[in-house]
Scaffold this active site. Structure first.
Site, PDB file in Angstrom:
ATOM      1  N   CYS A  62      11.117  12.405   8.368  1.00 29.79           N
ATOM      2  CA  CYS A  62       9.919  11.604   8.127  1.00 29.79           C
ATOM      3  C   CYS A  62       8.701  12.272   8.769  1.00 29.79           C
ATOM      4  O   CYS A  62       8.720  12.566   9.964  1.00 29.79           O
ATOM      5  CB  CYS A  62      10.122  10.207   8.688  1.00 29.79           C
ATOM      6  SG  CYS A  62       8.629   9.213   8.651  1.00 29.79           S
ATOM      7  N   CYS A 100       7.390   9.817  11.767  1.00 21.13           N
ATOM      8  CA  CYS A 100       8.085   9.560  13.028  1.00 21.13           C
ATOM      9  C   CYS A 100       9.152  10.605  13.351  1.00 21.13           C
ATOM     10  O   CYS A 100       9.748  10.572  14.423  1.00 21.13           O
ATOM     11  CB  CYS A 100       8.712   8.169  13.015  1.00 21.13           C
ATOM     12  SG  CYS A 100      10.138   8.032  11.929  1.00 21.13           S
ATOM     13  N   ALA A 119       0.911   2.957 -19.019  1.00 25.47           N
ATOM     14  CA  ALA A 119       1.127   4.240 -19.692  1.00 25.47           C
ATOM     15  C   ALA A 119       2.408   4.903 -19.177  1.00 25.47           C
ATOM     16  O   ALA A 119       3.199   5.434 -19.955  1.00 25.47           O
ATOM     17  CB  ALA A 119      -0.068   5.151 -19.460  1.00 25.47           C
ATOM     18  N   LYS A 129      -6.266  -5.994 -28.437  1.00 25.77           N
ATOM     19  CA  LYS A 129      -5.028  -6.380 -27.763  1.00 25.77           C
ATOM     20  C   LYS A 129      -5.423  -6.805 -26.349  1.00 25.77           C
ATOM     21  O   LYS A 129      -5.832  -5.989 -25.533  1.00 25.77           O
ATOM     22  CB  LYS A 129      -4.045  -5.216 -27.721  1.00 25.77           C
ATOM     23  CG  LYS A 129      -2.726  -5.592 -27.102  1.00 25.77           C
ATOM     24  CD  LYS A 129      -1.695  -4.491 -27.313  1.00 25.77           C
ATOM     25  CE  LYS A 129      -0.321  -4.906 -26.834  1.00 25.77           C
ATOM     26  NZ  LYS A 129      -0.281  -5.258 -25.424  1.00 25.77           N
ATOM     27  N   ASP A 170      -5.176  -7.886 -22.609  1.00 26.41           N
ATOM     28  CA  ASP A 170      -4.221  -7.550 -21.553  1.00 26.41           C
ATOM     29  C   ASP A 170      -4.060  -8.743 -20.605  1.00 26.41           C
ATOM     30  O   ASP A 170      -4.609  -8.787 -19.519  1.00 26.41           O
ATOM     31  CB  ASP A 170      -4.724  -6.321 -20.786  1.00 26.41           C
ATOM     32  CG  ASP A 170      -3.611  -5.653 -20.003  1.00 26.41           C
ATOM     33  OD1 ASP A 170      -2.446  -6.077 -20.150  1.00 26.41           O
ATOM     34  OD2 ASP A 170      -3.905  -4.713 -19.257  1.00 26.41           O
ATOM     35  N   LEU A 186       5.667  -6.039 -29.379  1.00 24.15           N
ATOM     36  CA  LEU A 186       5.153  -5.188 -30.449  1.00 24.15           C
ATOM     37  C   LEU A 186       5.563  -3.742 -30.228  1.00 24.15           C
ATOM     38  O   LEU A 186       5.656  -3.289 -29.089  1.00 24.15           O
ATOM     39  CB  LEU A 186       3.615  -5.221 -30.442  1.00 24.15           C
ATOM     40  CG  LEU A 186       2.922  -6.487 -30.914  1.00 24.15           C
ATOM     41  CD1 LEU A 186       1.432  -6.391 -30.654  1.00 24.15           C
ATOM     42  CD2 LEU A 186       3.185  -6.693 -32.396  1.00 24.15           C
ATOM     43  N   TYR A 218      -4.017 -15.933 -31.217  1.00 21.75           N
ATOM     44  CA  TYR A 218      -3.911 -14.870 -32.233  1.00 21.75           C
ATOM     45  C   TYR A 218      -2.712 -14.982 -33.172  1.00 21.75           C
ATOM     46  O   TYR A 218      -2.545 -14.166 -34.060  1.00 21.75           O
ATOM     47  CB  TYR A 218      -3.925 -13.483 -31.594  1.00 21.75           C
ATOM     48  CG  TYR A 218      -2.938 -13.304 -30.448  1.00 21.75           C
ATOM     49  CD1 TYR A 218      -1.569 -13.362 -30.661  1.00 21.75           C
ATOM     50  CD2 TYR A 218      -3.402 -13.057 -29.160  1.00 21.75           C
ATOM     51  CE1 TYR A 218      -0.688 -13.193 -29.613  1.00 21.75           C
ATOM     52  CE2 TYR A 218      -2.522 -12.889 -28.110  1.00 21.75           C
ATOM     53  CZ  TYR A 218      -1.164 -12.961 -28.338  1.00 21.75           C
ATOM     54  OH  TYR A 218      -0.300 -12.805 -27.310  1.00 21.75           O
ATOM     55  N   CYS A 271      12.836   7.146   5.041  1.00 22.18           N
ATOM     56  CA  CYS A 271      12.852   7.366   6.479  1.00 22.18           C
ATOM     57  C   CYS A 271      13.816   6.375   7.113  1.00 22.18           C
ATOM     58  O   CYS A 271      13.830   5.203   6.766  1.00 22.18           O
ATOM     59  CB  CYS A 271      11.443   7.144   7.013  1.00 22.18           C
ATOM     60  SG  CYS A 271      11.400   6.950   8.790  1.00 22.18           S
ATOM     61  N   CYS A 297       9.102   3.694  13.253  1.00 22.28           N
ATOM     62  CA  CYS A 297       8.208   4.488  12.403  1.00 22.28           C
ATOM     63  C   CYS A 297       6.909   3.716  12.188  1.00 22.28           C
ATOM     64  O   CYS A 297       6.917   2.600  11.681  1.00 22.28           O
ATOM     65  CB  CYS A 297       8.888   4.780  11.066  1.00 22.28           C
ATOM     66  SG  CYS A 297       7.834   5.683   9.928  1.00 22.28           S
TER      67      CYS A 297
HETATM   68  S1  IVH Z   1       0.131 -10.421 -32.250  1.00 23.13           S
HETATM   69  C1  IVH Z   1       5.130 -10.938 -32.966  1.00 23.13           C
HETATM   70  N1  IVH Z   1      -2.260 -10.061 -31.267  1.00 23.13           N
HETATM   71  O1  IVH Z   1       0.766  -8.023 -26.881  1.00 23.13           O
HETATM   72  C2  IVH Z   1       4.082 -10.547 -32.000  1.00 23.13           C
HETATM   73  N2  IVH Z   1      -0.428  -9.876 -29.787  1.00 23.13           N
HETATM   74  O2  IVH Z   1       2.682  -5.907 -26.332  1.00 23.13           O
HETATM   75  C3  IVH Z   1       2.702 -10.805 -32.551  1.00 23.13           C
HETATM   76  N3  IVH Z   1      -1.086  -9.388 -27.472  1.00 23.13           N
HETATM   77  O3  IVH Z   1       3.630 -10.020 -27.047  1.00 23.13           O
HETATM   78  C4  IVH Z   1       1.717 -10.537 -31.512  1.00 23.13           C
HETATM   79  N4  IVH Z   1      -3.255  -9.362 -27.812  1.00 23.13           N
HETATM   80  O4  IVH Z   1       1.516 -11.004 -25.961  1.00 23.13           O
HETATM   81  C5  IVH Z   1      -0.950 -10.088 -30.999  1.00 23.13           C
HETATM   82  N5  IVH Z   1      -4.452  -9.805 -30.579  1.00 23.13           N
HETATM   83  C6  IVH Z   1      -3.161  -9.829 -30.290  1.00 23.13           C
HETATM   84  C7  IVH Z   1      -2.662  -9.606 -29.004  1.00 23.13           C
HETATM   85  C8  IVH Z   1      -1.292  -9.628 -28.777  1.00 23.13           C
HETATM   86  C9  IVH Z   1      -2.289  -9.238 -26.908  1.00 23.13           C
HETATM   87  C10 IVH Z   1       0.183  -9.279 -26.724  1.00 23.13           C
HETATM   88  C11 IVH Z   1       1.237 -10.258 -27.104  1.00 23.13           C
HETATM   89  C12 IVH Z   1       2.438  -9.424 -27.437  1.00 23.13           C
HETATM   90  C13 IVH Z   1       2.144  -8.173 -26.692  1.00 23.13           C
HETATM   91  C14 IVH Z   1       2.862  -6.978 -27.184  1.00 23.13           C
END
Ligand code: IVH
Length: 679
Positions: free
Chosen positions: A405, A408, A32, A114, A116, A81, A223, A423, A429
């Protein structure tokens, strides 16, 4: 700060965090926070197109991988993305797609989790896995085939009838459970733990030894598709079905809908169930379902126009800022920490939050006593967003950032262009000492075997080793009142003897190793070697650094003349050698350690050994390569011409340095003459 300065600053920050994330698998900020930096950068670029830099992170994707793996160029780039963070931003995305397609009628969108993890491209030819590559910088990734072959969820051959060429793209990830188990094992083995499952997955996939990868429970969701020898589907849904039919897992659940309310309902549902999932997700991905439409939409700079990520928001709360404390990190960086009235944020009690650095406190304008908003994203340290202006109590007091610091008492200085104050106490330290001691004994420094992080920490805690010199007094002290080493858990007489022998073996050490071992900021192995070869002995170096405190001195000019030593490195060196604590520490240490004089590497009968050369003008090979070549042959490469220079190698368009050489009567060579000289 002017917008231009802030912009440059943002680029530097983003690059730093990109490197931490992509190359070192060790991010320091939450996604974030990172997204916030990118958004601020994008805003400046949109409002001030004149400022857009050629090295803007928007012109590159990710970063180049670390060495050790072969590079693979992606047949089709692996892009990233765009993000949306709210319902309104999703509406904007959908409206933009509609406008681009010039389309009044609705279009289907597929929404799925999505994941991670880290993205991977798998290339199959005639149904057989040929290679697996990481995303890398989007154009070129790392060849991790051997490691990927240990992942059960990635088939070695595709099921059913597969096209001649098919690239499957998806995410490698680790479940939360496997992550916890791995970290537990790492801890027990006194090895570094991973910050989160994503980093654990990345670190596991990029092992040079695939046996290690095999022990890590990695999983994979497909995906998307890359290169294909023939079309296999008309829709994104069709792609998912194909990927599944070839033997992969695909993320579930998913929906296809042309109705934004249904998409948002799905988003809500996934977000609510997020914490109960076996793996981490950081949002949803929406993809236009029709592949013909996808093709028409195409890409814009680093991301497709037909897809977008809808990130989950960080969770926020309001509470009182009771105090600000300064924490000193292992590298001496001072970090302000907000001490809060404990508050529940999304199910977790939070009592501390980061304020990043002193500029951030100024930017936020917060005072101690203020009611502040804090936010927590995933598993990272919560951060302070701002304060409530109309709730400021009468007694709210501004925080005065310390210039010494708190641990120390040494000066804490902030170098030009840096955001952090550090420091200068170095090894004295306490906050830095353990890490510095670790560095001191590490393989490329003093190389003392048998002193891991745990034992150094133990020695520090019980007071037996508080400075590098203490290591060399350890055996002697052992005979006194300290808990004998061999009474410690896991230590037998033999291991104690081995440790003392390892320490004894380093009572006589090479100059460059010794300099490097001191852990002076910005002085890595290469710089240490250059300093060693330039000054020849530790006494000469120390004397020069004390003289160089005067910036008009010859010693200062001489220091800057060393290749790779710029003003900032010079500052760190001079700062280190002039700090009283360090002077005392060195004196103490050198009672036990003999530092050898520097021996020039054996360069046989190189005609340029020991000569000082200066390169100027445009050469046919790169300047870095020219320098490296000269240094290999025992020459010293300097940045400016003086009466001590032996040769100036002048390429095309050589300017002032060539002129100076001619004035001083220094021998000038063309690149061809130079190459003839060195053979
Ligand atoms: S579609 C052209 N689907 O998120 C890119 N990406 O922050 C099409 N990611 O680079 C990507 N889950 O590595 C797609 N269900 C999902 C995903 C996904 C994770 C990742 C992917 C992408 C990154 C972007």
């Amino acid at each position: 700060m002017s917008t231009a300065t802030r912009y440059k600053h943002l680029i530097a920050e983003i690059k730093k965090h990109d490197a931490l994330y992509h190359t070192q698998d060790a991010p320091e900020i939450s996604d974030a926070d990172y997204d916030a930096l990118r958004r601020e950068l994008n805003k400046i670029e949109a409002e001030h197109p004149e400022l857009v830099a050629t090295d803007s992170p928007n012109k590159t994707v990710g970063s180049k991988g670390k060495s050790g793996f072969k590079k693979i160029k992606h047949a089709i780039p692996m892009l990233s993305l765009g993000n949306v963070f709210s319902d309104e931003e999703l509406d904007d995305f959908l409206a933009k797609v509609a406008r681009f397609l010039n389309r009044g009628e609705p279009f289907d969108v597929l929404a799925e989790q999505k994941i991670d993890g880290l993205s991977l491209s798998l290339r199959y030819e005639n149904g057989k896995l040929i290679y697996a590559a990481t995303r890398g910088d989007g154009m070129e990734g790392e060849d991790v085939t051997a490691n990927v072959k240990t992942i059960d969820e990635i088939p070695q051959s595709l099921k059913g009838n597969a096209p001649k060429v098919a690239e499957i793209r998806g995410e490698v990830y680790m479940t939360k459970q496997a992550f916890a188990a791995l970290n537990k094992a790492q801890e027990e083995a006194d090895k570094p733990v991973f910050a989160n499952p994503r980093n654990a997955a990345a670190g596991s996939l990029r092992q040079l030894d695939s046996k290690i990868t095999a022990q890590r429970a990695l999983k994979f969701y497909g995906y998307a598709l890359g290169e294909l020898s023939e079309s296999v589907a008309d829709t994104q849904q069709g792609i998912r079905d194909k990927i599944e039919s070839w033997g992969f897992q695909v993320p579930e659940p998913h929906v296809v809908s042309s109705d934004r309310d249904s998409l948002l309902k799905f988003y809500q549902r996934i977000q609510e169930g997020r914490s109960k999932l076996a793996y981490d997700i950081d949002g949803l991905v929406y993809k236009v379902n029709d592949l013909d439409l996808q093709e028409r939409l195409g890409f814009v700079s680093r991301a497709p126009r037909w897809a977008v990520a809808h990130k989950f928001p960080a969770e926020a709360a309001i509470t009182r800022l009771n105090d600000i404390q300064i924490q000193v990190g292992r590298t001496g960086a001072l970090t302000p920490v907000a001490i809060l009235e404990p508050v529940n944020v999304g199910g977790v009690m939070v009592a501390r939050a980061t304020l990043h650095n002193e500029d951030e406190i100024d930017r936020l304008g917060v005072r101690i006593g203020d009611m502040i908003t804090i936010q927590r994203a995933g598993d990272v340290i919560p951060q302070v967003l701002g304060y409530l202006k109309d709730k400021r109590p009468a007694g709210a007091r501004p925080f005065k950032y310390p210039h010494t610091c708190p641990v120390c008492g040494s000066n804490a200085i902030r170098e030009e262009g840096e955001v952090v104050r550090r420091c200068t106490g170095g090894l004295i330290c306490a906050a830095q000492a353990v890490e510095r001691l670790r560095h001191f004994v590490s393989r490329r420094a003093m190389d003392i075997d048998g002193l891991g992080e745990k034992i150094i920490q133990e020695f520090w805690d019980d007071g037996s080793v508080r400075s590098p010199a203490d290591l060399f007094r350890l055996e002697e002290k052992q005979k006194g009142s300290l808990t004998p080493l061999n009474k410690r858990e896991g230590w037998g007489d033999q291991s104690v003897r081995n440790l003392f022998d390892a320490i004894d073996a380093r009572r006589n050490i090479e100059l460059d190793r010794f300099i490097y071992a001191l852990g002076i900021r910005q002085v890595g192995e290469a710089t240490a070697k250059k300093l060693a070869s330039h000054y020849g002995s530790f006494d000469a170096l120390q004397k020069a650094m004390i003289a160089a405190k005067d910036e008009s001195s010859e010693a200062f000019a001489d220091l800057l003349n060393i290749n790779d030593v710029g003003p900032s490195v010079a500052d760190d060196l001079i700062g280190f050698f002039n700090e009283d604590h360090n002077i005392a520490l060195l004196k103490d240490l050198r009672r036990y350690v003999t530092v050898q004089e520097f021996e020039a590497p054996d360069v046989g009968d190189s005609p340029v050994a020991g000569k000082t050369v200066v390169f100027t003008g445009a050469l046919n090979i790169s300047r870095d390569e020219a320098k490296a070549q000269a240094e290999r042959l025992g020459a010293k490469v300097a940045g400016s011409v003086s009466s001590k220079t032996d040769y100036v190698i002048a390429g095309e368009d050589a300017g002032s340095k060539l002129k100076k050489a001619q004035e001083l009567g220094v021998k000038v060579l063309s690149e061809t003459e130079w190459l003839a000289l060195i053979g």
